[in-house]
Design a protein around this motif. Structure first.
Motif, PDB file in Angstrom:
ATOM      1  N   ARG B 176      19.477  -0.966 -36.480  1.00  0.00           N
ATOM      2  CA  ARG B 176      20.382  -0.803 -35.264  1.00  0.00           C
ATOM      3  C   ARG B 176      19.727  -0.851 -34.016  1.00  0.00           C
ATOM      4  O   ARG B 176      19.858  -1.415 -32.862  1.00  0.00           O
ATOM      5  CB  ARG B 176      21.308   0.412 -35.366  1.00  0.00           C
ATOM      6  CG  ARG B 176      21.843   0.528 -36.508  1.00  0.00           C
ATOM      7  CD  ARG B 176      22.489   2.380 -36.094  1.00  0.00           C
ATOM      8  NE  ARG B 176      23.759   2.118 -36.882  1.00  0.00           N
ATOM      9  CZ  ARG B 176      24.663   2.052 -37.225  1.00  0.00           C
ATOM     10  NH1 ARG B 176      24.902   1.650 -35.821  1.00  0.00           N
ATOM     11  NH2 ARG B 176      25.150   2.181 -37.693  1.00  0.00           N
ATOM     12  N   VAL B 177      17.948  -1.397 -34.270  1.00  0.00           N
ATOM     13  CA  VAL B 177      17.530  -1.174 -32.768  1.00  0.00           C
ATOM     14  C   VAL B 177      16.293  -2.622 -33.259  1.00  0.00           C
ATOM     15  O   VAL B 177      16.544  -3.845 -32.623  1.00  0.00           O
ATOM     16  CB  VAL B 177      16.040   0.172 -32.461  1.00  0.00           C
ATOM     17  CG1 VAL B 177      15.454  -0.736 -31.801  1.00  0.00           C
ATOM     18  CG2 VAL B 177      17.049   1.389 -32.621  1.00  0.00           C
ATOM     19  N   PRO B 180      18.768  -6.038 -33.703  1.00  0.00           N
ATOM     20  CA  PRO B 180      19.147  -6.473 -32.538  1.00  0.00           C
ATOM     21  C   PRO B 180      18.291  -7.033 -31.563  1.00  0.00           C
ATOM     22  O   PRO B 180      18.613  -7.832 -30.594  1.00  0.00           O
ATOM     23  CB  PRO B 180      20.364  -5.257 -32.293  1.00  0.00           C
ATOM     24  CG  PRO B 180      19.747  -4.165 -32.951  1.00  0.00           C
ATOM     25  CD  PRO B 180      19.557  -4.560 -34.871  1.00  0.00           C
ATOM     26  N   ALA B 181      17.192  -6.475 -31.385  1.00  0.00           N
ATOM     27  CA  ALA B 181      16.476  -6.515 -30.616  1.00  0.00           C
ATOM     28  C   ALA B 181      15.209  -7.999 -30.515  1.00  0.00           C
ATOM     29  O   ALA B 181      15.388  -8.935 -29.755  1.00  0.00           O
ATOM     30  CB  ALA B 181      15.203  -5.240 -30.333  1.00  0.00           C
ATOM     31  N   LYS B 257      22.411 -14.480 -24.127  1.00  0.00           N
ATOM     32  CA  LYS B 257      23.567 -14.512 -23.192  1.00  0.00           C
ATOM     33  C   LYS B 257      23.792 -12.686 -22.802  1.00  0.00           C
ATOM     34  O   LYS B 257      23.784 -12.000 -22.649  1.00  0.00           O
ATOM     35  CB  LYS B 257      24.843 -15.549 -23.068  1.00  0.00           C
ATOM     36  CG  LYS B 257      25.305 -15.224 -22.021  1.00  0.00           C
ATOM     37  CD  LYS B 257      26.862 -16.460 -22.557  1.00  0.00           C
ATOM     38  CE  LYS B 257      27.728 -16.180 -20.522  1.00  0.00           C
ATOM     39  NZ  LYS B 257      28.729 -17.137 -20.969  1.00  0.00           N
ATOM     40  N   LYS B 258      24.654 -12.345 -24.666  1.00  0.00           N
ATOM     41  CA  LYS B 258      25.193 -11.378 -24.786  1.00  0.00           C
ATOM     42  C   LYS B 258      24.183 -10.309 -23.934  1.00  0.00           C
ATOM     43  O   LYS B 258      24.606  -9.097 -23.647  1.00  0.00           O
ATOM     44  CB  LYS B 258      25.051 -10.760 -26.670  1.00  0.00           C
ATOM     45  CG  LYS B 258      25.886  -9.693 -26.528  1.00  0.00           C
ATOM     46  CD  LYS B 258      25.955  -9.495 -27.999  1.00  0.00           C
ATOM     47  CE  LYS B 258      26.322  -8.484 -28.678  1.00  0.00           C
ATOM     48  NZ  LYS B 258      26.465  -8.054 -29.940  1.00  0.00           N
ATOM     49  N   ARG B 259      22.598 -10.466 -23.666  1.00  0.00           N
ATOM     50  CA  ARG B 259      21.626  -9.440 -23.590  1.00  0.00           C
ATOM     51  C   ARG B 259      21.579 -10.089 -22.114  1.00  0.00           C
ATOM     52  O   ARG B 259      20.188  -8.984 -21.289  1.00  0.00           O
ATOM     53  CB  ARG B 259      20.601  -9.595 -24.806  1.00  0.00           C
ATOM     54  CG  ARG B 259      20.558  -8.873 -26.201  1.00  0.00           C
ATOM     55  CD  ARG B 259      19.741  -9.593 -26.844  1.00  0.00           C
ATOM     56  NE  ARG B 259      20.020  -9.081 -28.375  1.00  0.00           N
ATOM     57  CZ  ARG B 259      20.632  -9.044 -28.726  1.00  0.00           C
ATOM     58  NH1 ARG B 259      21.432 -10.217 -28.329  1.00  0.00           N
ATOM     59  NH2 ARG B 259      20.880  -8.887 -30.487  1.00  0.00           N
ATOM     60  N   GLY B 260      21.847 -11.115 -21.416  1.00  0.00           N
ATOM     61  CA  GLY B 260      22.152 -10.842 -20.426  1.00  0.00           C
ATOM     62  C   GLY B 260      20.339 -11.484 -19.793  1.00  0.00           C
ATOM     63  O   GLY B 260      19.541 -11.813 -18.925  1.00  0.00           O
TER      64      GLY B 260
END
Ligand SMILES: Nc1ncnc2c1ncn2[C@@H]1O[C@H](COP(=O)(O)OP(=O)(O)O)[C@@H](O)[C@H]1O
Ligand SMILES: [Mg+2]
Lengths: 256, 263
Positions: B176-177, B180-181, B257-260
């Motif tokens: 979960r970390v 995705p990171a 994009k999802k993460r800005g």
């Protein structure tokens, strides 16, 4: 009995000096303790030790009599940088810790709603982290920490990257939340004014090696006003203590 | 509006450049095989000949069949690489011991051109599908594992710390970390792994295939048809680039994009 820090020292590998030397401090349940000191004196190191993210080279830290051996949700940390996850939105970020605790979905949602409303971010629950301001990010991080409802909240200069207005507002929010929830808060800051505004007790660390220089009890009535005479007196007293530590540090304070 | 006209302008100038290149090519061909006599006509492809060859192969279905066959192979091979490479990458990033000892090895093997594995492939698997798959897998697995390791290593430690203080266990931490990171970095790295897989496929097909783009290329050589060879080369470039752009660049852009992280 709550958080007992017993003769803690910490020396990092490769450095000859001790970063922290023989720190002893007992923090009572429900206390609001601020740790101040010049930058680089080991405030974050101490907080990380309490959080269990780091292990001391000497001494031990106990919470309710149990020795701390690693990080845990009973001592959530709020960092200087918000440390929110950019791949999740505001609501998902706030729910993250509760997911780890395996709370029911219903409980997660109700707590998330409660705390997001408390920090006035409920309308922004579907926003992504990069779409909200710095102050809103720290408020999200605060809600995320509060949701876990642990007994201890550790905060490492959480407002220092924000502008003065936002900081003032968040300080007042935090004070209110502390009064409502009765949590034990250990709050690291380099701003004496912030410490006098928030703390029951202020611990001044000295530099090189970091050890406790002095401890001040602050009994001013709340809410505190930073232009009241009593406030200024306490601030002055502590600044003088810190000032002897590093002159530059005090100068920055007065410049504000 | 402004932006759109800019892109059109850019596109036009790129097309013009390409057209110029083709013109130069045609001139070199005409002069070099004609009055100057530098090359025999069959030793140099001509733009027209390549287009004719492309048309012929497209018309009789060779091109489609060969491309489809090659793509299928590389997809299977790359999928296997993803599985093994991810496992290796996780191993190397989760253990200091393997990071110190195995990672330099992976780096070393990675630098070996995949064609070097062809003798092994033929010895172990004979001439056929299996040996081609072997070359693809061995040619891209290590790149995948290094991409994963690199992406995980550059995950900001603050995310991990924050998750730990919220009570995340090892499994949640990875799932979960860290995952995705690391994802944008992984996708960026996989782009390179993909190009390794695609090149390895060609090494394999040139040696031991009876159908596929690499085989079509070699059959062009066998028939001394330099235009066909060139046409297939162009198709190989085109397919490789298309997959890179359509699949990996898009996925990466989406993740960023999802993460800005990009506009
Ligand atoms: N992981 C580490 N390794 C080596 N030295 C460190 C590490 N973390 C902190 N230090 C050293 O410990 C001292 C105190 O750092 P820190 O606790 O971050 O100070 P503060 O938070 O008071 O500004 C600094 O001199 C820093 O160089
Ligand atoms: Mg610090």
């Amino acid at each position: 009995m709550a958080l007992e820090i017993k003769n803690i020292s910490r020396t990092f590998e490769g450095s000859k000096k001790e970063t922290l030397r023989d720190i002893s401090l007992t923090i009572e349940k429900g206390e609001f303790v601020c740790i101040v000191g010049p930058s680089g004196c080991g405030k974050s190191t101490l907080l990380n030790l309490i959080a269990g993210l780091d292990t001391p080279t000497g001494g031990e830290i106990c919470l309710d009599g149990r020795k701390i051996s690693g990080p845990g949700a009973d001592r959530v940390v709020m960092f200087q940088e918000h440390a929110l996850f950019p791949w999740l939105n505001v609501l998902e970020n706030v729910k993250f810790g509760m997911k780890m605790m395996k709370l029911s979905e219903k409980e997660q949602n109700s707590r998330a709603e409660h705390y997001l409303k408390l920090v006035k971010l409920w309308e922004f629950k579907n926003y992504r982290i990069h779409e909200i301001s710095g102050g809103m990010r720290q408020r999200t991080a605060l809600a995320r920490a509060l949701c876990l409802d642990g007994p201890v909240l550790l905060m490492d200069e959480p407002f220092s990257a924000l502008d003065k207005q936002t900081t003032n507002k968040l300080r007042a929010d935090l004070e209110r939340i502390w009064e409502e929830t009765g949590k034990t808060i250990v709050f690291v800051t380099h701003s004496v004014e912030e410490a006098v505004f928030l703390a029951n007790r202020i611990v001044v660390l000295s530099d090189n090696p970091g050890c406790i220089k002095d401890v001040f009890q602050v009994d001013l009535p709340r809410p505190r006003h930073n232009d009241a005479v009593e406030f200024l007196e306490v601030r002055h007293k502590i600044l003088t203590c810190v000032e002897r530590e590093v002159e530059k540090f005090a100068k920055e304070e007065y410049d504000h | 509006m402004q932006k759109k006209s800019m892109t059109i302008k850019r596109l036009c100038s790129s097309l013009l450049f390409l057209a110029l290149l083709v013109l130069v090519w045609q001139a070199v061909y005409s002069l070099g095989t004609g009055p100057l006599g530098w090359w025999k006509p069959y030793a140099l492809p001509s733009p027209l000949g390549v287009v004719r060859s492309l048309g012929k192969m497209a018309g009789n279905g060779t091109l489609l069949q060969a491309s489809a066959c090659s793509l299928r192979r590389v997809l299977i091979g790359f999928a296997i690489s993803l599985v093994i490479g991810t496992a290796l990458g996780l191993l190397v990033s989760s253990s200091g011991y393997f990071n110190r000892n195995l990672k330099p090895l992976l780096n070393g093997i990675q630098s070996l051109p995949s064609v070097c594995w062809v003798p092994f492939a033929i010895l172990w698997f004979g001439l056929g599908e299996a040996s081609i798959l072997f070359v693809i897998v061995i040619g891209s697995t290590f790149s995948v594992s290094l991409a994963i390791e690199n992406a995980i290593r550059t995950v900001p430690p603050i995310y991990v710390k924050a998750a730990q203080t919220m009570g995340a266990g090892k499994l949640s931490l990875y799932g979960r970390v860290i995952w995705p990171a690391a994802l944008p970095g992984v996708l960026a790295g996989l782009k390179q792994s993909w190009s390794f897989a695609w090149r390895a496929l060609m090494s394999g097909e040139v040696m031991s295939a009876y159908v596929g783009l690499g085989y079509t290329l070699m059959s062009g050589r066998d028939m001394a048809d330099i235009n066909q060879v060139t046409a297939v080369m162009l198709v190989i470039i085109l397919v490789g680039v298309l997959v890179d752009k359509l699949v990996f660049s898009n996925l990466e852009k989406h993740a960023l994009k999802k993460r800005g992280l990009s506009s």
